[in-house]
Scaffold this motif. Structure first.
Motif, mmCIF file in Angstrom:
data_model
loop_
_atom_site.group_PDB
_atom_site.id
_atom_site.type_symbol
_atom_site.label_atom_id
_atom_site.label_comp_id
_atom_site.label_asym_id
_atom_site.label_seq_id
_atom_site.Cartn_x
_atom_site.Cartn_y
_atom_site.Cartn_z
ATOM 1 N N SER A 154 0.824 -1.202 0.000
ATOM 2 C CA SER A 154 0.000 0.000 0.000
ATOM 3 C C SER A 154 0.861 1.256 0.000
ATOM 4 C CB SER A 154 -0.925 -0.002 1.226
ATOM 5 O OG SER A 154 -1.736 1.158 1.254
ATOM 6 N N THR A 155 1.882 1.251 0.858
ATOM 7 C CA THR A 155 2.776 2.402 0.922
ATOM 8 C C THR A 155 3.604 2.513 -0.343
ATOM 9 O OG1 THR A 155 2.926 2.020 3.320
ATOM 10 C CG2 THR A 155 4.476 3.578 2.367
ATOM 11 N N SER A 156 4.015 1.368 -0.911
ATOM 12 C CA SER A 156 4.789 1.370 -2.150
ATOM 13 C C SER A 156 3.957 1.917 -3.303
ATOM 14 C CB SER A 156 5.263 -0.050 -2.483
ATOM 15 O OG SER A 156 6.113 -0.555 -1.487
ATOM 16 N N THR A 157 2.693 1.530 -3.348
ATOM 17 C CA THR A 157 1.807 2.035 -4.401
ATOM 18 C C THR A 157 1.642 3.536 -4.278
ATOM 19 O OG1 THR A 157 0.593 -0.054 -4.523
ATOM 20 C CG2 THR A 157 -0.530 1.908 -5.349
ATOM 21 N N TRP A 158 1.491 4.004 -3.040
ATOM 22 C CA TRP A 158 1.394 5.439 -2.805
ATOM 23 C C TRP A 158 2.625 6.166 -3.334
ATOM 24 C CZ3 TRP A 158 4.132 8.358 1.129
ATOM 25 C CH2 TRP A 158 3.715 9.703 1.203
ATOM 26 N N LYS A 159 3.794 5.616 -3.051
ATOM 27 C CA LYS A 159 5.023 6.251 -3.498
ATOM 28 C C LYS A 159 5.218 6.124 -5.005
ATOM 29 C CE LYS A 159 7.257 8.499 -0.386
ATOM 30 N NZ LYS A 159 7.638 9.905 -0.625
ATOM 31 N N ALA A 160 4.803 4.978 -5.584
ATOM 32 C CA ALA A 160 4.894 4.824 -7.032
ATOM 33 C C ALA A 160 4.043 5.871 -7.723
ATOM 34 C CB ALA A 160 4.431 3.419 -7.431
ATOM 35 N N ALA A 161 2.857 6.098 -7.197
ATOM 36 C CA ALA A 161 1.982 7.134 -7.754
ATOM 37 C C ALA A 161 2.604 8.512 -7.573
ATOM 38 C CB ALA A 161 0.618 7.073 -7.070
ATOM 39 N N ALA A 162 3.275 8.705 -6.434
ATOM 40 C CA ALA A 162 3.900 9.997 -6.166
ATOM 41 C C ALA A 162 5.056 10.267 -7.124
ATOM 42 C CB ALA A 162 4.392 10.051 -4.717
ATOM 43 N N VAL A 163 5.871 9.230 -7.397
ATOM 44 C CA VAL A 163 7.018 9.441 -8.281
ATOM 45 C C VAL A 163 6.556 9.727 -9.701
ATOM 46 C CG1 VAL A 163 7.336 6.972 -8.763
ATOM 47 C CG2 VAL A 163 9.229 8.523 -9.093
ATOM 48 N N LEU A 164 5.574 8.976 -10.178
ATOM 49 C CA LEU A 164 5.076 9.199 -11.535
ATOM 50 C C LEU A 164 4.275 10.496 -11.618
ATOM 51 C CD1 LEU A 164 4.011 5.563 -12.483
ATOM 52 C CD2 LEU A 164 6.060 6.820 -13.185
ATOM 53 N N GLY A 165 3.522 10.785 -10.567
ATOM 54 C CA GLY A 165 2.761 12.030 -10.547
ATOM 55 C C GLY A 165 3.668 13.244 -10.529
ATOM 56 N N ALA A 166 4.740 13.182 -9.712
ATOM 57 C CA ALA A 166 5.693 14.292 -9.654
ATOM 58 C C ALA A 166 6.416 14.462 -10.987
ATOM 59 C CB ALA A 166 6.700 14.051 -8.530
ATOM 60 N N LEU A 167 6.846 13.336 -11.563
ATOM 61 C CA LEU A 167 7.557 13.380 -12.831
ATOM 62 C C LEU A 167 6.655 13.924 -13.938
ATOM 63 C CD1 LEU A 167 10.138 12.695 -14.381
ATOM 64 C CD2 LEU A 167 9.211 10.405 -14.759
ATOM 65 N N PHE A 168 5.448 13.357 -14.045
ATOM 66 C CA PHE A 168 4.530 13.787 -15.088
ATOM 67 C C PHE A 168 4.039 15.212 -14.837
ATOM 68 C CE2 PHE A 168 0.494 14.028 -17.379
ATOM 69 C CZ PHE A 168 0.879 13.514 -18.616
ATOM 70 N N GLY A 169 3.826 15.546 -13.562
ATOM 71 C CA GLY A 169 3.378 16.894 -13.239
ATOM 72 C C GLY A 169 4.383 17.945 -13.664
ATOM 73 N N GLY A 170 5.672 17.690 -13.378
ATOM 74 C CA GLY A 170 6.705 18.641 -13.768
ATOM 75 C C GLY A 170 6.821 18.780 -15.274
ATOM 76 N N PHE A 171 6.820 17.647 -15.979
ATOM 77 C CA PHE A 171 6.923 17.684 -17.433
ATOM 78 C C PHE A 171 5.665 18.258 -18.090
ATOM 79 C CE2 PHE A 171 10.125 14.034 -17.169
ATOM 80 C CZ PHE A 171 11.199 14.918 -17.271
#
Length: 422
Positions: A154-171
């Motif tokens: 659950s925590t890993s999924t949260w962080k996976a979403a955070a990494v992709l969200g941060a990356l995609f959000g910035g781009f």
């Protein structure tokens, strides 16, 4: 089921639905945070304005936390989560409209900022309900013997979403602009709302339905402060996150110190979460039950060292590596803390204990953002980050010495007991 099966929780169909729901929601939430941080700093060029974003969220999140925990323990969790997501969709829609030039063509910068801060404030109110509801729902989806593995995924999924969200959000700021990015966030939130109803309603396990708010809150707080393992872990993370947070200042570093623009800003944000998600997946194969307390202390100590390294760096790739390693250390810390909470908390008190957790750790993220903004204004961003890292190291050493129960904590027996249940 294998004793150390790293995929134990994933073999439960409804848990996979929950992970998809959480991924979409956090992915959108992470994008929204990145974009708003960028937009506010672009409008003001003042690091203090970034700190105000954290302050606007922490006020309602902190003051409502205990009451929200009481509500969660007294109500059905699936429907409560759906209501929270539905309300969050209005925030996403509002932020999209506030950044749309057609909508705010005649608005002054100050009015736009006031609108953003108001929506962030409402988001803080909702966040006080999100954490306890999700924490409680996980425990109703998986059996107790799978709690540690479920907490990791659950925590890993949260962080996976955070990494992709941060990356995609910035781009995406660079690709399609702020307004269209926030429109996409709104779509993702609505999709997560639909998926929520793929999870069945859950029983209310609290035997004291109708208990007065005052008594309910008193019992919850008393439990947390009487459990030294939980109290120690929450205190350690609260102070470490409060002084070791750098996310609120990343836009300053990206624009004014490293000079890497929106693309580099996305990479800096993503590097933190990428380190976290990789370390979390590693813990599914290397359980953290043995010498749990020392592993928690060590991971946060490494986190503090990495924050200092980032603050002193003027080279982009060195900064990325420092943030990646800080994320990896923080990821291990998060898995350990969630495992402690899941194993040590009775079913009927999960909402209230999670609320206290949000007051300690969750709110410290926003308070840390405010602290970072103020420190950057007074001391400069570099000094502010280095000071935060040093304070994190001091905190770890102090708590390690003063709290032997946490330092010597070992969860091996707790996990073995749950494996023999169900």
């Amino acid at each position: 089921m294998a004793k150390n099966d790293p995929y134990a929780a994933l073999r439960i169909k409804e848990f996979n639905v929950f992970l998809l729901l959480r991924f979409l929601l956090v992915f959108g939430w992470s994008m929204q945070f990145i974009v708003i941080e960028w937009e506010v700093y672009s409008l003001t060029k003042d690091p203090l304005s970034l700190g105000l974003i954290g302050l606007m969220e922490i006020i309602p999140a902190f003051t409502m936390a205990l009451f929200a925990g009481h509500i969660v323990d007294q109500n059905e969790k699936r429907n409560l989560l759906a209501k929270c997501i539905a309300a969050f969709s209005f925030i996403s829609l509002g932020l999209f409209l506030l950044t749309s030039k057609r909508v705010v063509a005649d608005w002054s910068t100050s009015n736009i900022l006031l609108g953003i801060y108001a929506l962030v404030f409402f988001g803080g109110f909702l966040r006080s309900f999100f954490g306890p509801t999700i924490f409680s729902l996980v425990a109703l989806i998986v059996p107790k013997k799978v709690y540690p593995n479920a907490a990791t995924w659950s925590t890993s999924t949260w962080k996976a979403a955070a990494v992709l969200g941060a990356l995609f959000g910035g781009f995406s700021i660079h690709w399609m602009g702020v307004a269209k990015t926030l429109c996409l966030v709104f779509i993702l939130v609505m999709l997560s709302l639909v998926i929520t109803f793929r999870i069945k309603k859950k029983p209310i396990l609290n035997p004291k339905i109708g208990e007065s708010v005052k008594e309910s809150l008193k019992v919850g707080v008393r439990f947390v402060f009487s459990n030294k393992a939980i109290l120690g872990a929450l205190t350690l993370d609260m102070i470490a996150v409060l002084f070791g947070g750098t996310v609120a200042l990343l836009s300053v570093f990206a624009q004014d110190i490293l000079n890497v623009g929106s693309k580099g800003f996305g990479i800096l944000n993503a590097s933190i979460s990428l380190g976290s998600i990789l370390s979390m997946f590693l813990t599914t194969y290397l359980p953290i039950s043995k010498n749990t307390g020392m592993k928690l202390l060590s991971s946060i100590f490494v986190f503090g060292l990495c924050i200092i390294g980032f603050g002193l760096s003027s080279i982009f790739w060195v900064s990325v590596v420092a943030l990646f390693l800080s994320g990896a250390a923080d990821g291990i810390s998060m898995v350990i803390r969630q495992t402690i909470l899941q194993l040590k908390t009775p079913d009927e008190m999960r909402g209230r204990v999670s609320s206290v957790n949000s007051m300690f750790v969750g709110s410290s993220n926003e308070l840390g953002a405010f602290e970072s903004g103020v420190a950057a204004k007074l001391l400069g961003p570099i000094t502010a980050v280095v000071f935060g890292g040093v304070m994190t190291l001091v905190t770890v050493v102090t708590i390690g010495i003063k709290n032997p129960i946490l330092r010597n904590l070992d969860l091996t027996k707790d996990i073995e007991e749950h494996e023999n249940e169900d």
